[in-house]
Design an enzyme around this catalytic site. Sequence first.
Site, mmCIF file in Angstrom:
data_model
loop_
_atom_site.group_PDB
_atom_site.id
_atom_site.type_symbol
_atom_site.label_atom_id
_atom_site.label_comp_id
_atom_site.label_asym_id
_atom_site.label_seq_id
_atom_site.Cartn_x
_atom_site.Cartn_y
_atom_site.Cartn_z
ATOM 1 N N GLU A 7 -60.928 1.287 64.689
ATOM 2 C CA GLU A 7 -62.273 1.954 64.879
ATOM 3 C C GLU A 7 -63.366 1.276 65.508
ATOM 4 O O GLU A 7 -64.408 0.649 65.395
ATOM 5 C CB GLU A 7 -62.363 1.831 63.438
ATOM 6 N N HIS A 9 -65.873 1.702 68.020
ATOM 7 C CA HIS A 9 -66.897 3.195 69.018
ATOM 8 C C HIS A 9 -67.120 3.113 69.766
ATOM 9 O O HIS A 9 -67.092 1.643 70.750
ATOM 10 C CB HIS A 9 -67.566 3.498 67.889
ATOM 11 N N HIS A 161 -63.127 10.500 60.163
ATOM 12 C CA HIS A 161 -64.011 9.826 60.103
ATOM 13 C C HIS A 161 -65.618 10.402 59.386
ATOM 14 O O HIS A 161 -65.100 11.887 59.475
ATOM 15 C CB HIS A 161 -64.417 9.591 61.746
ATOM 16 N N ASP A 284 -65.632 -1.531 62.673
ATOM 17 C CA ASP A 284 -67.309 0.121 63.004
ATOM 18 C C ASP A 284 -67.843 -0.671 63.610
ATOM 19 O O ASP A 284 -69.088 -0.523 63.981
ATOM 20 C CB ASP A 284 -67.595 -0.161 61.657
#
Length: 326
Positions: A7, A9, A161, A284
């Site tokens: 995860e 991004h 998500h 994250d």
Amino acid sequence: MTLIGIEEHWMLPELASALEAVPHPDESLLLNKRGDTGERLGDLGAGRLAAMDAQGIDMAVLALTPPGTQALPAAEAVALSRLANDTAAEAVRAHPTRFRSLSTLPLSSPPHVVAELERAASLGHVGTMVYGRSGDRFLDDPAYEDFFAAAAALRQPVFLHPQIPSQALRGAAYRGFDPMTELGLATFGWGWHVEAATAALRLVLRGTFDRHPDLVLVLGHWGELLPFWLDRADSLSRLAGLERPVSDYLRTNVFLTASGMLNPALLRHALTVTSTDRLIFSTDYPFQQPTRAEIDTFFGHLDTEEDRRKVRSANAAALFGIDLTP
């Protein structure tokens, strides 16, 4: 001991422009512009590697940041999903010991989803990231049945998500504050996670995992609220005609990630509903940026070296087919 962070991004400039150009742009795009977030999202090279090194992360599994391509018209979604997947694959080729990637799929064009999933898998993508709704179509809609069959057959885990609630739901439940408080309430403060939990629960109630027992779902943020409400959710199983309780699907078909929320209380609760075999570390990034010290402290709350090995890297490596051989 190897540390894999999933995860992680990133953002494609062409996609950002297309998302801004739609008639009613996703307001959560504003979160990508706070501070240096936009710069970090666009960096698939030296800056990101330096951030990983500072945190002690050996390998990052890249994923396009919300809202992906699902908010776009079909033709644009297809073209930009292909471009995003090609771009991420190139980043992995440039740094094969540091990156893997999750694919982006044009779910606003259901007939094109399976072909792009297959193409992305052939490029080396180790799974895919999707959202719970494309326009008014839920992820459990029969239009996506072939997608889930293909994901199970290809052993491509599906990371579900969060996304911002629909305009109708925002009007009913998330308005009445100043614009930034409304946005925070509808996204990271609450709405994102209710949306993702509802989408995951709908997949279970639709019998998706009964039809596709090899399908694997990944949920961030410690399961998007679901692990905290399983006593009630289990009561839905009989009504929906499921083969097993909802909680059983969570234990057998779902992996949970930390998403940078390194509160040991959340870890302890997750371990009351699942095992360390189903937990995966994630930060994250760049929305959460825990320090190496905070990460080390988090792993100290696991009981054994074997548990730490599983959550640090072994579970992710097995799930996503990552070879950790030096």
